[in-house]
Motif scaffolding. Structure first.
Motif, PDB file in Angstrom:
ATOM      1  N   PHE A 138      36.464   0.095 -49.987  1.00 18.31           N
ATOM      2  CA  PHE A 138      37.216  -0.882 -50.767  1.00 18.31           C
ATOM      3  C   PHE A 138      37.609  -0.278 -52.112  1.00 18.31           C
ATOM      4  O   PHE A 138      36.944   0.634 -52.609  1.00 18.31           O
ATOM      5  N   SER A 139      38.671  -0.819 -52.695  1.00 18.05           N
ATOM      6  CA  SER A 139      39.207  -0.260 -53.937  1.00 18.05           C
ATOM      7  C   SER A 139      38.256  -0.433 -55.117  1.00 18.05           C
ATOM      8  O   SER A 139      38.424   0.209 -56.141  1.00 18.05           O
ATOM      9  N   ASP A 140      37.221  -1.287 -54.973  1.00 14.63           N
ATOM     10  CA  ASP A 140      36.261  -1.427 -56.080  1.00 14.63           C
ATOM     11  C   ASP A 140      35.096  -0.451 -55.918  1.00 14.63           C
ATOM     12  O   ASP A 140      34.100  -0.536 -56.623  1.00 14.63           O
ATOM     13  N   GLY A 141      35.221   0.466 -54.951  1.00 19.82           N
ATOM     14  CA  GLY A 141      34.188   1.482 -54.794  1.00 19.82           C
ATOM     15  C   GLY A 141      33.131   1.140 -53.761  1.00 19.82           C
ATOM     16  O   GLY A 141      32.300   1.977 -53.415  1.00 19.82           O
ATOM     17  N   HIS A 142      33.165  -0.095 -53.258  1.00 20.63           N
ATOM     18  CA  HIS A 142      32.161  -0.497 -52.271  1.00 20.63           C
ATOM     19  C   HIS A 142      32.483   0.144 -50.921  1.00 20.63           C
ATOM     20  O   HIS A 142      33.591   0.018 -50.424  1.00 20.63           O
ATOM     21  N   ALA A 143      31.496   0.861 -50.350  1.00 20.92           N
ATOM     22  CA  ALA A 143      31.774   1.529 -49.079  1.00 20.92           C
ATOM     23  C   ALA A 143      30.542   1.617 -48.192  1.00 20.92           C
ATOM     24  O   ALA A 143      30.467   2.468 -47.322  1.00 20.92           O
ATOM     25  N   SER A 144      29.573   0.714 -48.409  1.00 13.35           N
ATOM     26  CA  SER A 144      28.326   0.850 -47.648  1.00 13.35           C
ATOM     27  C   SER A 144      28.189  -0.178 -46.521  1.00 13.35           C
ATOM     28  O   SER A 144      27.151  -0.270 -45.891  1.00 13.35           O
TER      29      SER A 144
ATOM     30  N   LEU B  83      41.452  -4.012 -52.259  1.00 13.42           N
ATOM     31  CA  LEU B  83      42.182  -3.383 -51.166  1.00 13.42           C
ATOM     32  C   LEU B  83      41.227  -2.557 -50.321  1.00 13.42           C
ATOM     33  O   LEU B  83      40.150  -2.180 -50.784  1.00 13.42           O
ATOM     34  N   ILE B  84      41.630  -2.282 -49.097  1.00 10.64           N
ATOM     35  CA  ILE B  84      40.887  -1.336 -48.270  1.00 10.64           C
ATOM     36  C   ILE B  84      41.615   0.003 -48.396  1.00 10.64           C
ATOM     37  O   ILE B  84      42.786   0.122 -48.036  1.00 10.64           O
ATOM     38  N   THR B  85      40.913   0.981 -48.954  1.00  7.95           N
ATOM     39  CA  THR B  85      41.552   2.264 -49.224  1.00  7.95           C
ATOM     40  C   THR B  85      41.253   3.282 -48.122  1.00  7.95           C
ATOM     41  O   THR B  85      41.879   4.328 -48.053  1.00  7.95           O
TER      42      THR B  85
END
Length: 130
Positions: free
Chosen positions: A76-82, A60-62
């Motif tokens: 993203f919900s998996d912690g990816h944000a770069s 998901l996009i949080t």
């Protein structure tokens, strides 16, 4: 330089809806955005260094953070944000979805992976030092 007139995050259907000033409107699946994230973590630091992303169907996009007047940075919900998604890149993802899905499928097949395989846990070697 094209610019979006509207961006909507649809959590239920897991798509980012984006309308551009040229009249184009796309619904880009979060999964597609995640596996083609334009970040070093996904793209690597050169050709052939891409890290094949799997198990992202339910991501998901949080959060969605604007970056200047040219891009957004989704969390993203998996912690990816770069990943920085420029308007041009989002337009490309939207307009070339079919080709990108096909390319992703081919990469999975070549690597002997399935779309829903879990990502291997990375040991050390993160490239956040530069």
């Amino acid at each position: 330089m094209r610019a979006p007139t509207e961006i909507t995050v649809h959590q239920q259907s897991r798509v980012l809806e984006i309308a551009f000033d040229d009249g184009a409107r796309f619904r880009i699946p979060f999964e597609l955005m995640r596996v083609y994230s334009p970040s070093a973590e996904v793209m690597g630091h050169g050709p052939g260094q891409e890290v094949l992303q799997t198990g992202k169907r339910d991501v998901l996009i949080t959060g969605l953070e604007p970056v200047g007047h040219y891009a957004v940075r989704p969390e993203f919900s998996d912690g990816h944000a770069s990943g920085l998604f420029t308007w041009d890149y989002l337009h490309k993802l939207g307009s070339q979805q079919d080709a990108l899905w096909a390319e992703y499928g081919a990469k999975l097949a070549a690597a002997g992976k399935a779309r829903d395989d879990a990502m291997p846990v990375k040991g050390g070697g993160n490239c956040h030092s530069h």
